[in-house]
Design an enzyme around this catalytic site. Sequence first.
Site, PDB file in Angstrom:
ATOM      1  CG  ASN A 219      -0.300   0.010   2.522  1.00  0.00           C
ATOM      2  OD1 ASN A 219       0.893   0.305   2.623  1.00  0.00           O
ATOM      3  ND2 ASN A 219      -1.044  -0.290   3.572  1.00  0.00           N
ATOM      4  CD  GLN A 264      -6.219  -5.258 -10.636  1.00  0.00           C
ATOM      5  OE1 GLN A 264      -5.202  -5.055  -9.968  1.00  0.00           O
ATOM      6  NE2 GLN A 264      -6.728  -6.476 -10.772  1.00  0.00           N
ATOM      7  CG  HIS A 267      -6.072  -5.342  -5.464  1.00  0.00           C
ATOM      8  ND1 HIS A 267      -5.565  -6.459  -4.861  1.00  0.00           N
ATOM      9  CD2 HIS A 267      -6.094  -5.610  -6.789  1.00  0.00           C
ATOM     10  CE1 HIS A 267      -5.292  -7.372  -5.788  1.00  0.00           C
ATOM     11  NE2 HIS A 267      -5.609  -6.887  -6.968  1.00  0.00           N
ATOM     12  CD  GLU A 332      -0.416  -2.752 -11.103  1.00  0.00           C
ATOM     13  OE1 GLU A 332      -1.488  -2.245 -10.726  1.00  0.00           O
ATOM     14  OE2 GLU A 332       0.188  -3.621 -10.451  1.00  0.00           O
ATOM     15  CG  HIS A 333      -2.818  -4.511 -14.341  1.00  0.00           C
ATOM     16  ND1 HIS A 333      -3.119  -4.079 -13.071  1.00  0.00           N
ATOM     17  CD2 HIS A 333      -1.990  -5.559 -14.202  1.00  0.00           C
ATOM     18  CE1 HIS A 333      -2.488  -4.841 -12.188  1.00  0.00           C
ATOM     19  NE2 HIS A 333      -1.787  -5.748 -12.845  1.00  0.00           N
ATOM     20  CG  ASP A 366      -4.052  -9.734 -10.886  1.00  0.00           C
ATOM     21  OD1 ASP A 366      -3.114  -9.082 -11.359  1.00  0.00           O
ATOM     22  OD2 ASP A 366      -5.119  -9.225 -10.486  1.00  0.00           O
ATOM     23  CD  GLU A 420      38.946  13.401 -17.835  1.00  0.00           C
ATOM     24  OE1 GLU A 420      39.350  12.758 -16.850  1.00  0.00           O
ATOM     25  OE2 GLU A 420      37.918  13.100 -18.485  1.00  0.00           O
ATOM     26  CG  HIS A 425      43.369   9.124 -13.807  1.00  0.00           C
ATOM     27  ND1 HIS A 425      43.391   9.862 -12.660  1.00  0.00           N
ATOM     28  CD2 HIS A 425      42.166   8.492 -13.823  1.00  0.00           C
ATOM     29  CE1 HIS A 425      42.255   9.694 -12.006  1.00  0.00           C
ATOM     30  NE2 HIS A 425      41.500   8.859 -12.700  1.00  0.00           N
TER      31      HIS A 425
HETATM   32  N1  LIG Z   1       1.383  -3.707  -7.840  1.00  0.00           N
HETATM   33  C1  LIG Z   1       1.258  -4.990  -7.491  1.00  0.00           C
HETATM   34  O1  LIG Z   1       1.882  -5.863  -8.057  1.00  0.00           O
HETATM   35  C2  LIG Z   1       0.334  -5.375  -6.362  1.00  0.00           C
HETATM   36  C3  LIG Z   1       0.079  -6.724  -6.027  1.00  0.00           C
HETATM   37  C4  LIG Z   1      -0.754  -7.022  -4.950  1.00  0.00           C
HETATM   38  C5  LIG Z   1      -1.306  -5.979  -4.216  1.00  0.00           C
HETATM   39  N2  LIG Z   1      -1.030  -4.699  -4.605  1.00  0.00           N
HETATM   40  C6  LIG Z   1      -1.474  -3.560  -3.831  1.00  0.00           C
HETATM   41  O2  LIG Z   1      -0.859  -3.717  -2.588  1.00  0.00           O
HETATM   42  C7  LIG Z   1      -1.647  -3.057  -1.633  1.00  0.00           C
HETATM   43  C8  LIG Z   1      -1.831  -3.958  -0.449  1.00  0.00           C
HETATM   44  O3  LIG Z   1      -2.275  -3.145   0.592  1.00  0.00           O
HETATM   45  P1  LIG Z   1      -2.740  -3.736   1.974  1.00  0.00           P
HETATM   46  O4  LIG Z   1      -3.113  -2.560   2.807  1.00  0.00           O
HETATM   47  O5  LIG Z   1      -3.729  -4.793   1.744  1.00  0.00           O
HETATM   48  O6  LIG Z   1      -1.456  -4.465   2.576  1.00  0.00           O
HETATM   49  P2  LIG Z   1       0.035  -3.962   2.878  1.00  0.00           P
HETATM   50  O7  LIG Z   1       0.741  -5.147   3.392  1.00  0.00           O
HETATM   51  O8  LIG Z   1       0.627  -3.251   1.720  1.00  0.00           O
HETATM   52  O9  LIG Z   1      -0.120  -2.897   4.046  1.00  0.00           O
HETATM   53  C9  LIG Z   1      -0.477  -3.272   5.346  1.00  0.00           C
HETATM   54  C10 LIG Z   1       0.391  -2.527   6.323  1.00  0.00           C
HETATM   55  O10 LIG Z   1       0.185  -1.121   6.163  1.00  0.00           O
HETATM   56  C11 LIG Z   1       0.526  -0.491   7.369  1.00  0.00           C
HETATM   57  N3  LIG Z   1      -0.437   0.563   7.680  1.00  0.00           N
HETATM   58  C12 LIG Z   1      -1.777   0.508   7.543  1.00  0.00           C
HETATM   59  N4  LIG Z   1      -2.323   1.663   7.978  1.00  0.00           N
HETATM   60  C13 LIG Z   1      -1.293   2.428   8.427  1.00  0.00           C
HETATM   61  C14 LIG Z   1      -1.197   3.741   8.998  1.00  0.00           C
HETATM   62  N5  LIG Z   1      -2.281   4.491   9.198  1.00  0.00           N
HETATM   63  N6  LIG Z   1       0.025   4.221   9.311  1.00  0.00           N
HETATM   64  C15 LIG Z   1       1.133   3.488   9.090  1.00  0.00           C
HETATM   65  N7  LIG Z   1       1.098   2.241   8.562  1.00  0.00           N
HETATM   66  C16 LIG Z   1      -0.099   1.730   8.232  1.00  0.00           C
HETATM   67  C17 LIG Z   1       0.505  -1.533   8.448  1.00  0.00           C
HETATM   68  O11 LIG Z   1       1.796  -1.643   8.968  1.00  0.00           O
HETATM   69  C18 LIG Z   1       0.119  -2.825   7.755  1.00  0.00           C
HETATM   70  O12 LIG Z   1       0.923  -3.894   8.197  1.00  0.00           O
HETATM   71  C19 LIG Z   1      -2.952  -2.681  -2.311  1.00  0.00           C
HETATM   72  O13 LIG Z   1      -2.872  -1.308  -2.601  1.00  0.00           O
HETATM   73  C20 LIG Z   1      -2.958  -3.482  -3.572  1.00  0.00           C
HETATM   74  O14 LIG Z   1      -3.601  -2.783  -4.604  1.00  0.00           O
HETATM   75  C21 LIG Z   1      -0.216  -4.384  -5.622  1.00  0.00           C
HETATM   76  N1  LIG Z   2      -3.561  -7.055  -9.212  1.00  0.00           N
HETATM   77  C1  LIG Z   2      -2.447  -7.149  -8.291  1.00  0.00           C
HETATM   78  C2  LIG Z   2      -1.324  -6.330  -8.848  1.00  0.00           C
HETATM   79  O1  LIG Z   2      -1.664  -5.026  -8.973  1.00  0.00           O
HETATM   80  C3  LIG Z   2      -1.966  -8.549  -8.066  1.00  0.00           C
HETATM   81  C4  LIG Z   2      -2.933  -9.481  -7.446  1.00  0.00           C
HETATM   82  C5  LIG Z   2      -2.688 -10.453  -6.546  1.00  0.00           C
HETATM   83  N2  LIG Z   2      -3.854 -11.079  -6.304  1.00  0.00           N
HETATM   84  C6  LIG Z   2      -4.782 -10.537  -7.022  1.00  0.00           C
HETATM   85  N3  LIG Z   2      -4.229  -9.556  -7.721  1.00  0.00           N
HETATM   86 ZN   LIG Z   3      -5.335  -8.060  -8.713  1.00  0.00          ZN
END
Ligand SMILES: NC(=O)c1ccc[n+]([C@@H]2O[C@H](COP(=O)([O-])OP(=O)(O)OC[C@H]3O[C@@H](n4cnc5c(N)ncnc54)[C@H](O)[C@@H]3O)[C@@H](O)[C@H]2O)c1
Ligand SMILES: N[C@H](CO)Cc1c[nH]c[nH+]1
Ligand SMILES: [Zn+2]
Length: 438
Positions: A219, A264, A267, A332-333, A366, A420, A425
């Site tokens: 995140n 998406q 997520h 991204e996608h 994914d 230089e 050198h």
């Molecule tokens: N680009 C990719 O390949 C891909 C793949 C899978 C998931 N994603 C993305 O990853 C992200 C996953 O996010 P998630 O939240 O589920 O899990 P995450 O593991 O990224 O984040 C969770 C952590 O965020 C921290 N957090 C939460 N609130 C907080 C705050 N207020 N202050 C400080 N820290 C804080 C905590 O420490 C917690 O452990 C989503 O945005 C999803 O779209 C991207």
């Molecule tokens: N869409 C994510 C990457 O942005 C990856 C993922 C994992 N599981 C489902 N989707």
């Molecule tokens: Zn996904």
Amino acid sequence: MTDINIKRLNASQSDFDSALEKLLAWDDSVDHQVNESVRHILHQVKTRGDAAVLEFTEKFDRLKVGSVAELEMGQDRLQKALETIPRDQRVTLEKAAERVRDYHERQNQTSWQYEDEDGTVLGQKVTPLDRAGLYVPGGKAAYPSSVLMNAIPAKVAGVGEVIMVVPTPDGVVNDMVLAAAAIAGVDRVFCVGGAQAVGALAYGTETIPAVDKIVGPGNIFVATAKREVFGTVGIDMIAGPSEILVICDGKTDPDWIAMDLFSQAEHDEQAQSILISPDAAFLDAVQASINKLLPTMERAGIIATSMADRAALIHVADLSEAAQVSNRIAPEHLELSVEDPESLVEEIRHAGAIFMGRYTAEALGDYCAGPNHVLPTSGTARFSSPLGVYDFQKRSSIIGFSAAGADRMGRVASVLARGEGLTAHARSAEYRIKGRSD
Ligand SMILES: NC(=O)c1ccc[n+]([C@@H]2O[C@H](COP(=O)([O-])OP(=O)(O)OC[C@H]3O[C@@H](n4cnc5c(N)ncnc54)[C@H](O)[C@@H]3O)[C@@H](O)[C@H]2O)c1
Ligand SMILES: N[C@H](CO)Cc1c[nH]c[nH+]1
Ligand SMILES: [Zn+2]
């Protein structure tokens, strides 16, 4: 559940550029707060190690334990998870792992060298990282698929030790995540997440070893922390909240497209889903499908917030203009849900992954298509690539001069060095010129 009205943009409007910019931008005040909080967490982890990791794990993941060692899942625990998950989950994880491995093995780089006519040898030596840190997200959903996507390329590259971190909110451990780690051959797993996990991997603590590079999505807190620690360690890219951009000619079932956008949006509230089409009536049909399907979704709350805040339906004159707008967004996608994706893809320059044709749902990418799902977000596909084997390898140049080569190139280096004003050198090169000893 009340209907949501997705933002409508039209590329022919005079204010389209500023409207698009606003759509893609983060709220500055949120940015500022996140930066502040991430810097504080990183500083605490750097200076107080395990104690800070324990404190933040309790605060953000509501998990209180006495020591970081208790947050480590040993190999026996990973194996147990693999043996106890339902059979269909194990079989599909193994199938996905096989396809991901097969795809990534084709990315392996090898060392090479060549020889000049005077016996001088030049080349490039490829070596894997000694130790890599994998961030597997786990706040709002558990991601066994991300374990495979992070760990398999690391293993294919030959990384010495692979350390995985994953948050377990409220102490709930996901056995599929652990099973995926067993299948992929992850060496150590710590149940720590967020900026504190990134800090621990970057600086090392009493219990969590420092790594050379941190990869993986997360995140906004995770993405910001990775940006902050870059330089102390390597990072792969900024892989933040998920994004999907669909270009559709208006001839795909609107329910399919609505669900692709949801895929998406579900997520994260901060995920971004965008549809571009030259067919205004089709945009209306997708809007109707969105409102029809939303109440049927388990994660309707997250989807509704993400779509209301960050989604858009964009009307364009034709598919070429759709490609131009998409290139500005660099998503991204990118789904090309059109009759002839092969010709449209010619016009696409920036996207993390491109999904060709109506049957290629982004969701397949994914999980099990084979290419990596860790992809650049927030427009960084302009200069970044999908996570791959190359992220876990580095290159050293090899230079070996023969006596004849040192004589020939020593004369070149000497003139350039004196130009230089760098006499040491010049003289170092000149010592090796035949018949010169001064
Ligand atoms: N680009 C990719 O390949 C891909 C793949 C899978 C998931 N994603 C993305 O990853 C992200 C996953 O996010 P998630 O939240 O589920 O899990 P995450 O593991 O990224 O984040 C969770 C952590 O965020 C921290 N957090 C939460 N609130 C907080 C705050 N207020 N202050 C400080 N820290 C804080 C905590 O420490 C917690 O452990 C989503 O945005 C999803 O779209 C991207
Ligand atoms: N869409 C994510 C990457 O942005 C990856 C993922 C994992 N599981 C489902 N989707
Ligand atoms: Zn996904």
